[in-house]
Motif scaffolding. Structure first.
Motif: not given
Lengths: 113, 110
Positions: A6, A20, A22, A24, A71, A73
């Protein structure tokens, strides 16, 4: 083994700004979950995404699952002080069934009033 | 409807001792998972119980064992405690994927 990364690790924003985080993965995910953990609290389930390219909204929160399902978000619009906490994504390893969820490293959000 | 409950809230033990943590799942949930969360880290999956059997296990040594009772409540046992076992132990019950976490037991090993 599968890892879920993250970014960012920390984020400080002014109240009213957007945020935001993210998530992955190196492997394709069957689904992904998002949790919020307040300081001193326990993780609270926010949402589960299953479909490629899926977008779900919960008031000021928007969740996306990538087309390749590697991924995801979480976007918060106009942050409030109540948004403070650590946001985790969690996903099951594709090789081990769906029972074991691997949590990401988390993004710690601080909102400055 | 009470959510997931855990006991005790806090526990202090010394190295080499044994500990038992307890969890009651949310009403209607038949699956219980245990996680270990070290300070500043994400929860790490220990194991999951379903129908009174361990269904899946994470990368934890055999010192960590568990049990699920017919009423779906569960126990986590840790033997021969190490300093590194100090953490927040979380229980989560689930039905159809969504996991509900309890407040956790904060274990400190001295």
């Amino acid at each position: 083994g599968q890892q879920v990364m993250q970014i960012p690790q920390y984020q400080h924003v002014q109240e009213g700004e957007d945020f935001t985080t993210y998530c992955n993965s190196s492997t394709t995910l069957s689904n992904i979950q998002w949790y919020k953990q307040r300081p001193g609290g326990h993780p609270v389930f926010l949402i589960q995404l299953v479909k490629s390219g899926e977008v779900k909204k919960q008031k000021r929160l928007t969740f996306q699952f990538g087309e390749a399902k590697k991924n995801s978000s979480l976007h918060i619009t106009a942050t409030q002080t109540t948004d403070v906490g650590t946001y985790f994504c969690a996903a099951p390893p594709t090789t081990s069934g769906t029972y074991k969820y691997i949590f990401g490293t988390g993004t710690r959000l601080k909102v400055l009033a | 409807d009470a959510g997931v409950t855990q006991s005790p809230t806090h526990l202090i033990k010394t190295r080499g001792q044994q500990v038992t943590l307890r969890c009651s799942p949310k009403s209607g949930h038949d699956t219980v998972s245990w996680y270990q969360q070290a300070l500043g880290q994400g929860p790490q999956f220990i194991f999951q119980y379903y129908e009174e059997e361990e269904r899946q296990r994470g990368n934890f040594p055999d010192r960590f064992s568990g049990h699920q009772f017919p009423n779906y409540s569960s126990e986590l046992n840790v033997n021969a405690l190490l300093l590194g076992d100090s953490a927040l132990y979380l229980c989560a019950s689930s039905l159809a994927g969504e996991q509900f976490f309890g407040p956790g037991t904060r274990l400190t090993v001295l």
